[in-house]
Design an enzyme around this catalytic site. Structure first.
Site, short mmCIF file in Angstrom:
data_model
loop_
_atom_site.label_atom_id
_atom_site.label_comp_id
_atom_site.label_asym_id
_atom_site.label_seq_id
_atom_site.Cartn_x
_atom_site.Cartn_y
_atom_site.Cartn_z
CG HIS A 254 -6.59 0.35 -0.35
ND1 HIS A 254 -7.69 0.05 -1.03
CD2 HIS A 254 -5.52 -0.70 -0.80
CE1 HIS A 254 -7.45 -0.89 -1.80
NE2 HIS A 254 -6.38 -1.39 -1.74
CB CYS B 87 -10.46 -1.62 -0.31
SG CYS B 87 -10.76 -0.09 0.82
CG ASP C 33 -4.98 -4.21 -3.07
OD1 ASP C 33 -6.00 -4.44 -2.85
OD2 ASP C 33 -4.63 -3.18 -3.31
#
Lengths: 659, 330
Positions: A460, A416, A476
């Site tokens: 994250h 991520c 995202d």
């Protein structure tokens, strides 16, 4: 039974050499106490402690003289110097524990008197307490309980050398069981005092893990392998959907080419936005991470005690979280934020090091060239990233200085932080203000107690883009490559073949289930035992109707409870003494059985007379009855009775069959 | 001396008012809860201090489990008070026999301690007058416990103030009970270390080599019974036939009779030295197998020998000049 024994001289307390069984108790108590420390102490301290214990054990079993007192003193001084050198300071929990561990080994070596042995046991108790600095979990508490059991057994072996191992274990367990009510009462009632009594040494809060306020490639994927719990949340109503579970941590706006950092930001008592939309109420229990940020669900509002709001929409605590903390928080997920953002914030959110990642910069400018609005650029960038066909992986390959270029054009494999970093870089290069947000995404509901658990592996990184009419919008980019990551957590997002952390493997669902149960237990443990702080105590006492306790009532309540427990113990001591004669009990049982057949024993009737009368009334059982009554008479009136004979009488009474 | 007297006085006061000790108690002495006392030992105070340090550490570092551990161990220490108390509870103490001894030797008192409870009573200690003995009691038994005490003077030796104590289970608490058992031993005078030889045969023993003594040797005939003769030697058969009270006499081939007289000792010796010498002579005479008579200013023991005679004589020496010299309750 009549026992004679010659008067033995009393044990001289001055020069009692360590007997083998005492030594065994003492050594096992010390070993069990030291065991959890061996993992945290410096290697040389652990090794030396083990060596000293081994030396003591070999002296005990192979014989040999205990080393010279001066030699022990010399080792002690050397150990002190070693600890001072290794830690750089002497006063504090880590050097203190290291020194205590060495001292315990040395004390065991020089045990020549009862006092030395007692001192060694007190050292064991200190070290057991020391384990709790690092870990206060349920298993550690169990370990401490076992070590206490052995330490008490060692004390018993000093005062009662004649007892066997089983008897010592039993007495030790009995003492612990009787000490337990005192512990519970004191634990609940003893006034909890907030905070340190004096300044804590600098190392008091070392060794806490979690997010940091920088992000470089690898910093979050490292966390992802940790199954440790970051925090728990209990929602008042329905918990938010997985896609909404964005727990906001540090917001990173400054990029130097490899590392993202947080910019300086302002703080206030109120959030810099108008909360709107539906409201979520939840209670969060954060593990200590030694940072000020709270991991609040987007976007926090309300004003619990001690919470402040940063200009980057984070909820901050007034001081670093150094112990597990519970807070009641509120979130408004649909709030529009950052409509009137300061110019310098937007300026920071556009800045890039000029020569870094030239290929990405070129791509971004190319995407921006024909676009009409920031929304358009956003859409094109996302589309482009989707085309590149990036792979989400826990083990991204290492990249050099131009990490974003390497990720987008060469390796195409990342975690991520790579996705967020590359996306924000592209947006900035295309002229749209953007920044990286780190935190946690996800969390699973424990079916056992319904609380949501968020682990370090849920750490994250995502992005926020500033659009003129919409303010800061969450994007995202990881969802592009791995939409499952957002919906079903990491296990659903990783491509087949990727090695998952143990608990995430689907076929190990029973293991998961077991873990849920265990975590529900340790959650209550955390809430009720470890989290029993002044507020909890007040809350609990007021629920009991005690309310705010003044000193005098407190002493009164404690006194009454202690006196009650003491009274129970004394009642136990007296009761045992009274119920002690098994012979009377056996005779009473016999008389009661015959009384049921109408043959009550008359008050003035002795056992033999009673037996004769019974034998006449029950001629079929005459022989057995006469035997029993004669046995009883012999045992009763020809003292003292041996326990075996009494047992035999009891057995005869039990098997007596009346026709 | 002044300090000793003062502490002695204080102790008597404590004994009287706190422990309610006045005069010796008749057996059995049963240790009920009201006469068992408990106080921490030095190790107990050290333990309490350690717990305090642990509590402060728990407060300072906010260790919930630290509180738990501290309170648990504290609770164990509190429970150990009751265990120590219970270890003495309802023991019953009776007097056993006590053998007389010579001054300077240890006198050994035997006490019978009855443990009704079907559980062991570990680590008990009996103390009195500078002597102590450690022992355990087996479940449901009567145990004879021997307590050896040093002797410094002849005469009756009451056991006196006796303490039964225990530091079981953890050594942190001492539980004890004080009592005065109604038992008294007897201390004979110390025999003189290097006594002169026995005085020569007396005039009354002119029969020559064959002498009479109360031994187990050959039966030598009968004579008229005298008050001091042992009932063992009564001629019961004669009595049964309706004859007079006669004493059987036994003969021995060697040794003459010895008469030990207080008044014939050199006048330079004081009373205790005389008693010492007489004691030594009694023992020598007994050992050599001679019959011996003892003449004291107030009492006379006619010729005789054997354990009973010897102990009667020694007893008279032990009690010489004592207020209750004639009483036989000792």
């Amino acid at each position: 039974m009549f026992r004679r024994r010659a008067g033995t001289p009393p044990h001289s307390s001055a020069q009692a050499a360590l007997r083998r069984d005492q030594g065994a108790w003492l050594l096992s108590a010390a070993a069990l106490t030291l065991a959890p420390h061996l993992l945290t102490l410096p290697l040389w301290v652990s090794a030396l402690s083990v060596l000293l214990l081994g030396w003591r054990a070999s002296l005990l079993w192979q014989g040999g003289r205990t080393p010279n007192t001066y030699l022990i003193l010399l080792i002690a001084v050397a150990a002190g110097i070693g600890v001072r050198v290794a830690f750089g300071h002497f006063f504090g929990k880590d050097p203190g524990l290291a020194f205590l561990a060495l001292l315990l080994g040395l004390k065991l070596l020089e045990t020549s008197s009862m006092r030395d042995i007692r001192a060694a046991i007190l050292l064991c108790f200190f070290l057991q307490l020391g384990v709790f600095f690092d870990n206060q979990s349920l298993p550690v508490a169990g370990l401490a309980l076992c070590a206490s059991l052995l330490s008490i057994g060692a004390l018993l072996s000093l005062s009662d050398p004649a007892a066997g191992t089983r008897e010592r274990l039993r007495t030790s367990a009995l003492l612990l069981a009787q000490g337990l009510p005192f512990m519970l009462v004191l634990f609940v009632l003893f006034p909890r005092i907030e905070g340190p009594l004096w300044g804590l040494p600098a190392d008091a809060h070392s060794g806490m893990s979690g997010l940091s306020n920088t992000m470089a490639p690898g910093s979050i994927s490292d966390l992802s392998l940790s199954e440790a719990i970051a925090f728990r949340a209990d929602f008042a109503g329905i918990p938010p959907q997985p896609a909404q579970r964005y727990w906001r941590g540090p917001v990173l706006s400054v990029f130097d080419g490899t590392t993202w950092r947080a910019a300086r930001h302002l703080e206030g008592d109120r959030p810099p936005y108008e909360p709107s939309g539906p409201r979520l109420d939840y209670r969060i229990t954060l593990e200590a991470h030694n940072q000020r940020w709270l991991l609040a669900l987007d976007f926090p509002a309300g004003s619990p005690d001690g919470v402040r709001y940063s200009s980057t929409f984070q909820a901050m605590y007034r001081q670093p979280l150094r112990s597990r903390t519970r807070l009641d928080l509120v979130a408004y997920p649909e709030t529009v934020v950052g409509l009137n953002e300061h110019a310098h914030v937007l300026d920071t959110a556009l800045r890039l090091p000029p020569d870094s990642n030239p290929r990405t910069q070129a791509l971004a400018q190319q995407l921006a060239a024909g676009s009409t609005s920031p929304e358009d650029i956003l859409a094109r960038t996302l589309a482009r990233m989707r085309e590149i066909d990036l792979t989400y992986t826990l083990r991204p390959p290492l990249t050099g200085t131009n990490g974003v270029d390497a990720f987008l054009f060469d390796t195409r494999r990342g975690f991520c932080e790579h996705f967020a970093s590359a996306f924000v870089f592209m947006m900035r290069a295309a002229g749209v203000p953007a920044r990286v947000v780190t935190g946690y995404q996800g969390g699973e509901i424990n079916p056992v107690d319904g609380s949501m658990i968020v682990r370090q592996s849920d750490a994250h990184a995502w992005a926020e883009v500033w659009l003129p009419q919409r303010g800061w919008v969450r994007v995202d980019p990881t969802a592009l490559a791995a939409p499952g990551r957002i919906e079903s957590g990491m296990a659903g997002a990783l491509p087949a073949g990727e090695v998952l952390p143990l608990f995430m493997r689907p076929h190990l669902s029973w293991l998961r289930d077991l873990r849920f149960r265990w975590e529900a237990v340790s959650n209550s443990w955390n809430q009720w035992v470890l989290g029993y702080n002044p507020e909890r105590q007040r809350e609990f006492l007021s629920r009991l109707g005690l309310g705010e306790l003044s000193w005098s009532t407190w002493i009164g309540v404690l006194g009454v409870m202690a006196a009650g427990l003491m009274g129970l113990l004394f009642a136990w001591a007296l009761r045992q003494a009274r119920a002690a004669d098994p012979l009377d009990r056996a005779w009473a049982a016999f008389s009661a059985r015959l009384a049921r057949r109408g043959l009550n024993r008359r008050p003035a009737e002795g056992p033999l007379d009673y037996g004769r009368r019974l034998a006449q009334a029950l001629p079929d059982d005459a022989a057995e009855i006469t035997d029993i009554t004669t046995r009883y008479a012999n045992l009763r009136y020809r003292p003292p009775a041996s326990p075996e004979a009494v047992r035999e009488l009891k057995r005869r009474i039990r098997i007596l069959k009346l026709t | 001396m002044g300090v000793d007297a003062l502490t002695g006085g204080a102790r008597r006061l404590v004994d009287r008012w706190l422990f309610r000790l006045r005069r010796p108690e008749a057996a059995p002495i049963i240790l009920y809860q009201r006469r068992i006392y408990v106080l921490p030992t030095a190790a107990g105070y050290a333990f309490a201090l350690a717990l305090l340090v642990m509590l402060i550490a728990s407060i300072n570092y906010n260790l919930s489990l630290g509180y738990g551990l501290t309170f648990l161990i504290g609770g164990v220490a509190v429970a150990s008070i009751v265990h120590a108390f219970r270890n003495l509870l309802q023991l019953s103490i009776r007097n056993g026999r006590t053998e007389p001894t010579f001054c300077g030797d240890n006198i050994v008192f035997h006490l019978l301690i009855d443990n009704h409870r079907p559980a062991r009573r570990p680590a008990l200690c009996l103390r009195a007058q500078g002597g102590s003995t450690a022992f355990d009691l087996a479940p449901g038994t009567v145990t004879e416990v021997s307590l050896a005490l040093p002797t410094k003077a002849r005469g009756p030796f009451p056991l006196g103030r006796t303490t039964l104590e225990t530091r079981w289970p953890l050594g942190l608490i001492r539980a004890w009970s004080v009592f005065i058992p109604d038992t008294t031993g007897l201390v004979y005078p110390a025999p003189e270390a290097d006594p002169p030889p026995l005085p020569g045969l007396t005039a009354g023993d002119a029969h020559g080599q064959r002498s009479l003594r109360a031994g187990d040797d050959d039966f030598a005939g009968l004579r008229n019974h005298q008050q001091s003769d042992s009932p063992q030697h009564l001629a019961w058969k004669v009595l049964a036939r309706g004859g007079p009270l006669m004493t059987k006499q036994f003969s021995s081939l060697e040794g003459g009779d010895v008469s030990l007289e207080w008044s014939s000792l050199p006048s330079t010796l004081d009373d205790e030295a005389r008693l010492s010498r007489l004691t030594a002579w009694l023992l020598m005479a007994e050992r050599s197998g001679q019959r011996y008579a003892l003449q004291l200013p107030s009492r006379y023991f006619p010729r005789g020998s054997g354990r009973v005679h010897l102990h009667q004589c020694l007893r008279a020496l032990a009690l010489h000049g004592q207020p209750h010299a004639g009483s036989s309750d000792v």
